[in-house]
Design a protein around this motif. Structure first.
Motif, PDB file in Angstrom:
ATOM      1  N   VAL A 475       0.835  -1.196   0.000  1.00  0.00           N
ATOM      2  CA  VAL A 475       0.000   0.000   0.000  1.00  0.00           C
ATOM      3  C   VAL A 475       0.872   1.249   0.000  1.00  0.00           C
ATOM      4  CG1 VAL A 475      -1.673   1.351   1.323  1.00  0.00           C
ATOM      5  CG2 VAL A 475      -1.986  -1.115   1.070  1.00  0.00           C
ATOM      6  N   LYS A 476       1.927   1.240   0.793  1.00  0.00           N
ATOM      7  CA  LYS A 476       2.834   2.399   0.839  1.00  0.00           C
ATOM      8  C   LYS A 476       3.487   2.648  -0.521  1.00  0.00           C
ATOM      9  CE  LYS A 476       5.359   1.121   4.361  1.00  0.00           C
ATOM     10  NZ  LYS A 476       6.448   1.178   5.346  1.00  0.00           N
ATOM     11  N   GLU A 477       3.808   1.567  -1.232  1.00  0.00           N
ATOM     12  CA  GLU A 477       4.412   1.728  -2.557  1.00  0.00           C
ATOM     13  C   GLU A 477       3.424   2.388  -3.527  1.00  0.00           C
ATOM     14  OE1 GLU A 477       6.479  -0.926  -6.135  1.00  0.00           O
ATOM     15  OE2 GLU A 477       5.754  -1.904  -4.308  1.00  0.00           O
ATOM     16  N   LEU A 478       2.148   1.966  -3.435  1.00  0.00           N
ATOM     17  CA  LEU A 478       1.133   2.591  -4.277  1.00  0.00           C
ATOM     18  C   LEU A 478       1.010   4.082  -3.994  1.00  0.00           C
ATOM     19  CD1 LEU A 478      -1.968   0.189  -4.477  1.00  0.00           C
ATOM     20  CD2 LEU A 478      -0.246   0.630  -6.204  1.00  0.00           C
ATOM     21  N   ILE A 479       0.944   4.426  -2.714  1.00  0.00           N
ATOM     22  CA  ILE A 479       0.782   5.826  -2.326  1.00  0.00           C
ATOM     23  C   ILE A 479       2.020   6.640  -2.655  1.00  0.00           C
ATOM     24  CG2 ILE A 479       0.375   7.381  -0.370  1.00  0.00           C
ATOM     25  CD1 ILE A 479      -2.060   5.782  -1.269  1.00  0.00           C
ATOM     26  N   ALA A 480       3.199   6.025  -2.567  1.00  0.00           N
ATOM     27  CA  ALA A 480       4.428   6.733  -2.922  1.00  0.00           C
ATOM     28  C   ALA A 480       4.436   7.099  -4.404  1.00  0.00           C
ATOM     29  CB  ALA A 480       5.643   5.879  -2.587  1.00  0.00           C
ATOM     30  N   ASN A 481       3.918   6.184  -5.245  1.00  0.00           N
ATOM     31  CA  ASN A 481       3.890   6.429  -6.683  1.00  0.00           C
ATOM     32  C   ASN A 481       2.748   7.346  -7.095  1.00  0.00           C
ATOM     33  OD1 ASN A 481       6.137   4.818  -7.300  1.00  0.00           O
ATOM     34  ND2 ASN A 481       4.886   2.965  -7.313  1.00  0.00           N
ATOM     35  N   ASP A 482       1.638   7.246  -6.360  1.00  0.00           N
ATOM     36  CA  ASP A 482       0.460   8.061  -6.677  1.00  0.00           C
ATOM     37  C   ASP A 482      -0.180   8.506  -5.369  1.00  0.00           C
ATOM     38  OD1 ASP A 482      -1.767   9.296  -7.645  1.00  0.00           O
ATOM     39  OD2 ASP A 482      -2.730   7.480  -8.399  1.00  0.00           O
ATOM     40  N   PRO A 483       0.142   9.704  -4.888  1.00  0.00           N
ATOM     41  CA  PRO A 483      -0.361  10.165  -3.589  1.00  0.00           C
ATOM     42  C   PRO A 483      -1.884  10.190  -3.492  1.00  0.00           C
ATOM     43  CG  PRO A 483       1.424  11.573  -4.350  1.00  0.00           C
ATOM     44  CD  PRO A 483       1.081  10.674  -5.488  1.00  0.00           C
ATOM     45  N   SER A 484      -2.582  10.247  -4.635  1.00  0.00           N
ATOM     46  CA  SER A 484      -4.043  10.318  -4.588  1.00  0.00           C
ATOM     47  C   SER A 484      -4.706   8.976  -4.866  1.00  0.00           C
ATOM     48  CB  SER A 484      -4.544  11.359  -5.596  1.00  0.00           C
ATOM     49  OG  SER A 484      -4.204  10.964  -6.918  1.00  0.00           O
ATOM     50  N   ALA A 485      -3.931   7.904  -4.924  1.00  0.00           N
ATOM     51  CA  ALA A 485      -4.472   6.594  -5.278  1.00  0.00           C
ATOM     52  C   ALA A 485      -5.585   6.174  -4.324  1.00  0.00           C
ATOM     53  CB  ALA A 485      -3.365   5.545  -5.270  1.00  0.00           C
ATOM     54  N   LYS A 486      -6.631   5.578  -4.884  1.00  0.00           N
ATOM     55  CA  LYS A 486      -7.727   5.054  -4.069  1.00  0.00           C
ATOM     56  C   LYS A 486      -7.381   3.650  -3.597  1.00  0.00           C
ATOM     57  CE  LYS A 486     -11.551   7.635  -6.179  1.00  0.00           C
ATOM     58  NZ  LYS A 486     -12.855   7.510  -6.883  1.00  0.00           N
ATOM     59  N   ILE A 487      -7.467   3.436  -2.307  1.00  0.00           N
ATOM     60  CA  ILE A 487      -7.199   2.124  -1.737  1.00  0.00           C
ATOM     61  C   ILE A 487      -8.494   1.607  -1.122  1.00  0.00           C
ATOM     62  CG2 ILE A 487      -5.761   0.769  -0.185  1.00  0.00           C
ATOM     63  CD1 ILE A 487      -4.179   2.170  -2.353  1.00  0.00           C
ATOM     64  N   THR A 488      -9.068   0.598  -1.725  1.00  0.00           N
ATOM     65  CA  THR A 488     -10.301   0.002  -1.224  1.00  0.00           C
ATOM     66  C   THR A 488     -10.096  -1.497  -1.094  1.00  0.00           C
ATOM     67  OG1 THR A 488     -11.192  -0.395  -3.431  1.00  0.00           O
ATOM     68  CG2 THR A 488     -11.645   1.762  -2.449  1.00  0.00           C
ATOM     69  N   THR A 489     -11.075  -2.175  -0.489  1.00  0.00           N
ATOM     70  CA  THR A 489     -10.978  -3.634  -0.400  1.00  0.00           C
ATOM     71  C   THR A 489     -10.948  -4.248  -1.795  1.00  0.00           C
ATOM     72  OG1 THR A 489     -13.385  -3.697  -0.150  1.00  0.00           O
ATOM     73  CG2 THR A 489     -12.079  -3.801   1.859  1.00  0.00           C
ATOM     74  N   TYR A 490     -11.688  -3.634  -2.714  1.00  0.00           N
ATOM     75  CA  TYR A 490     -11.686  -4.145  -4.084  1.00  0.00           C
ATOM     76  C   TYR A 490     -10.306  -3.969  -4.717  1.00  0.00           C
ATOM     77  CZ  TYR A 490     -12.741  -4.531  -9.066  1.00  0.00           C
ATOM     78  OH  TYR A 490     -12.729  -4.890 -10.388  1.00  0.00           O
ATOM     79  N   THR A 491      -9.672  -2.815  -4.478  1.00  0.00           N
ATOM     80  CA  THR A 491      -8.324  -2.578  -5.006  1.00  0.00           C
ATOM     81  C   THR A 491      -7.367  -3.639  -4.502  1.00  0.00           C
ATOM     82  OG1 THR A 491      -8.755  -0.198  -4.993  1.00  0.00           O
ATOM     83  CG2 THR A 491      -6.466  -0.895  -5.204  1.00  0.00           C
ATOM     84  N   ILE A 492      -7.440  -3.908  -3.217  1.00  0.00           N
ATOM     85  CA  ILE A 492      -6.527  -4.888  -2.621  1.00  0.00           C
ATOM     86  C   ILE A 492      -6.787  -6.285  -3.176  1.00  0.00           C
ATOM     87  CG2 ILE A 492      -5.850  -6.009  -0.454  1.00  0.00           C
ATOM     88  CD1 ILE A 492      -6.416  -3.336   0.947  1.00  0.00           C
TER      89      ILE A 492
END
Length: 630
Positions: A475-492
């Motif tokens: 999750v941290k890697e996603l946010i580091a690459n895209d600070p506005s990334a949506k993280i939901t249960t579906y995303t995971i």
């Protein structure tokens, strides 16, 4: 009153069979020509012209003139690979009559129809300047230093004649001068003869609109153009460009390229920075970087096979980024079938592959575009006109390439129009806050990442083993690459995997760090609604009718060699005019809830409607939403 049905597929296939039979017969050529005309007349009557069928009230049940023109275009394409019966004999006469061009013309005898059209078009363009070159070369003193300088200048100005001209400098100037004048003199006469050379099969010259019909279509588009010129749309340039750059520079994992709707943001952004049509972006366009701002483009739509020799276009982002993202889009699973759709059209399918691709993608792409602009009147093809306006403001007065050209030539060249009048339809958009020095901004602050890093020490105790540690790192890697990334249960679940219950428990723990909260529907969403700056900031003529959602250009009906990409079935059911509703539902971008579940929202007749449920695909979901609310 019964509804008139036209089975276009059966009609055009029957026409092809009859033309094949005439071609194979032993009839005299004059009799064959008479039969071609007769079959074309029958075909046109069955589609549109039959007064017995369409007299009186029957006119209300007839297809429109626009659709008739589109169908004629599609019928003509069935014969694109056939040469005229007199082509070879007429060409051999030209070879004997113009020895300076005999070698070049002789090559055409062995070429297929598509290549002949391309060669003919290129030669015609070269011959148009023959008389001008002859007039400018006549006062030059060949064999002198001053004369050689003038010849070199002439060669640079007319590159199509550079070989002949430079031979007068580097070789025996007397014999080279004789060859040059022979080519120029014969070229001036060949221009007329080549223009009347019949290349296409005879049937194509009869599957055309009458003068009255073409005039009617032209009048209609003049009215459309007049309305556009009095209904301009102003775009906030920095906001528009920033949003495009945000899409193009987003991390790869932030794109959902497994569905048609998921491709929409990236496909639209690529079209917006290159000014290309949907089919050119998704399938047939070939792009080669020239520098960071320009590309060579081949694959112009609405050109007959073999007629596109390429052009140099501007790119509003770094060309390396464009090429990389285009490759990502075309290699996605959602785009995997598009090339086959274009190249392997079934015999029973009379629509072109391009039209079929457009029909399938418009439904998925246009809802995103309306959401992007927050304006239900905007559609995917608007990106082309906005692009033309932006590159005009950026380059027309600064690039030496346009030093001797006016703005009409600029628009036509950039958009790829053979008819310079066509570009008049692409000036509806204006720019506000434009600056050639503007650059996109990317925030270096990432408070969500900082907040997540503060929870690192809590992860080992959140689950057995290192499951939480590994998920947290992802999750941290996603946010580091895209600070506005949506993280939901579906995303995971979709991108990472693992146990859904654990994903939910993890998000419950880190929700505050991510700036998320649980909504009324039990799903995570952003806790702070961002204030969005509108792209469309001011419009004149708000009573203008909404654009069609199909991807077709305003010049489609002006040139009958163009193909109109209409979202229609081959079996046309032309309903009485009085029964056709003038208002259409406007759907927002469909939201996938995972699996086969969808959230659909739309506006209709001043009301706002929503529906959530299971459907096999987005089209089915939109249909169910309509049926549930209406």
């Amino acid at each position: 009153m019964s509804v008139q049905k036209i089975k276009f597929g059966e009609l055009v296939n029957d026409l092809v069979d009859k033309v094949n039979h005439i071609d194979a017969s032993d009839l005299a050529q004059g009799e064959k020509t008479r039969k071609y005309k007769a079959e074309a007349r029958k075909f046109n009557n069955a589609l549109f012209l039959d007064k017995r069928r369409y007299r009186g009230q029957g006119l209300k049940r007839r297809i429109t003139l626009n659709t008739f023109n589109a169908y004629l275009s599609r019928a003509r394409k069935k014969f694109d690979d056939r040469l005229h019966h007199h082509f070879h004999s007429d060409l051999e006469r030209l070879i004997k009559r113009y020895p300076a061009y005999s070698d070049e013309l002789s090559e055409w005898l062995k070429l297929p129809a598509a290549d002949v059209r391309q060669r003919r078009s290129a030669l015609l363009e070269r011959l148009k300047s023959a008389m001008t070159v002859a007039e400018m070369a006549s006062p030059v003193k060949f064999g002198t230093t001053a004369g050689n300088k003038k010849l070199e200048s002439l060669a640079k100005r007319f590159p199509d004649w550079a070989g002949y001209i430079r031979d007068c400098i580097t070789t025996d100037y007397q014999s080279s001068q004789k060859a040059l004048y022979a080519a120029l003199e014969q070229g001036s006469r060949l221009l007329d003869d080549l223009g009347s050379l019949r290349v296409n099969h005879e049937i194509l010259y009869h599957l055309t609109l009458s003068t009255a019909e073409r005039t009617s279509i032209q009048t209609r588009w003049e009215n459309v153009l007049s309305e556009k010129k009095r209904s301009t749309v102003t775009i906030d340039y920095p906001t528009y460009m920033q949003r495009l750059m945000d899409i193009l520079t987003a991390p790869v994992q932030s794109f959902d390229l497994s569905t048609r709707a998921g491709m929409a943001p990236l496909a639209f952004a690529l079209a917006a920075v290159s000014g290309r049509r949907m089919i050119e972006i998704m399938v047939q366009g070939e792009f080669e970087p020239v520098n960071k701002q320009e590309m060579k483009f081949i694959g112009q739509a609405k050109k007959r096979t073999g007629e596109d020799s390429g052009r140099r276009i501007y790119c509003l982002c770094d060309t390396s980024v464009f090429i990389e993202r285009l490759k990502l889009l075309r290699e996605s699973s959602a785009a995997a079938d598009l090339i086959d759709l274009v190249n392997n059209v079934p015999e029973s399918e009379t629509r072109s592959g391009n039209a079929m691709v457009n029909t399938r993608l418009s439904v998925a792409f246009n809802p995103f575009v309306k959401d992007f602009f927050n304006d239900d009147r905007r559609v995917y093809k608007d990106s082309r006109a906005i692009y033309a306006r932006i590159v005009y403001e950026k380059y027309f007065n600064t690039d030496p390439r346009w030093k001797n050209s006016d703005e009409d030539v600029f628009f036509s060249e950039i958009l790829g129009h053979d008819d310079e009048n066509t570009q008049l339809h692409y000036k509806q958009f204006k720019l506000r806050n434009f600056s050639a020095a503007w650059c996109p901004t990317f925030s270096s602050d990432n408070p969500r990442l900082v907040a997540l890093q503060a929870l690192d020490d809590d992860m080992p105790g959140l689950a057995n083993g290192d499951a939480a540690v590994r998920l947290h790192a992802w999750v941290k890697e996603l946010i580091a690459n895209d600070p506005s990334a949506k993280i939901t249960t579906y995303t995971i679940r979709k991108q990472y995997g693992g146990n859904p219950a654990f994903a939910k428990r993890y998000l419950d723990y880190v929700a505050q760090a991510l700036g998320m909260e649980v909504g009324d529907d039990g799903r995570f969403k952003s806790a702070v609604e961002e204030e969005t700056q509108p792209v469309v900031i001011f419009e004149l003529g708000d009573d203008a009718s909404p654009d069609d959602d199909t991807e077709e250009d305003d010049d489609d009906d002006v040139d009958d060699d163009d193909e109109i990409e209409l979202e229609v079935n081959d079996e046309i059911e032309a309903k009485p005019v009085e029964h056709v509703s003038q208002e259409k539902p406007r759907f927002a971008a469909p939201v996938s809830r995972g699996g086969n579940r969808w959230l659909i929202k739309f506006n209709f007749a001043g009301g706002h409607y929503s529906w959530e449920g299971d459907a096999e695909n987005v089209r089915d979901a939109m249909k169910r939403a309509w049926e549930a609310n209406m």
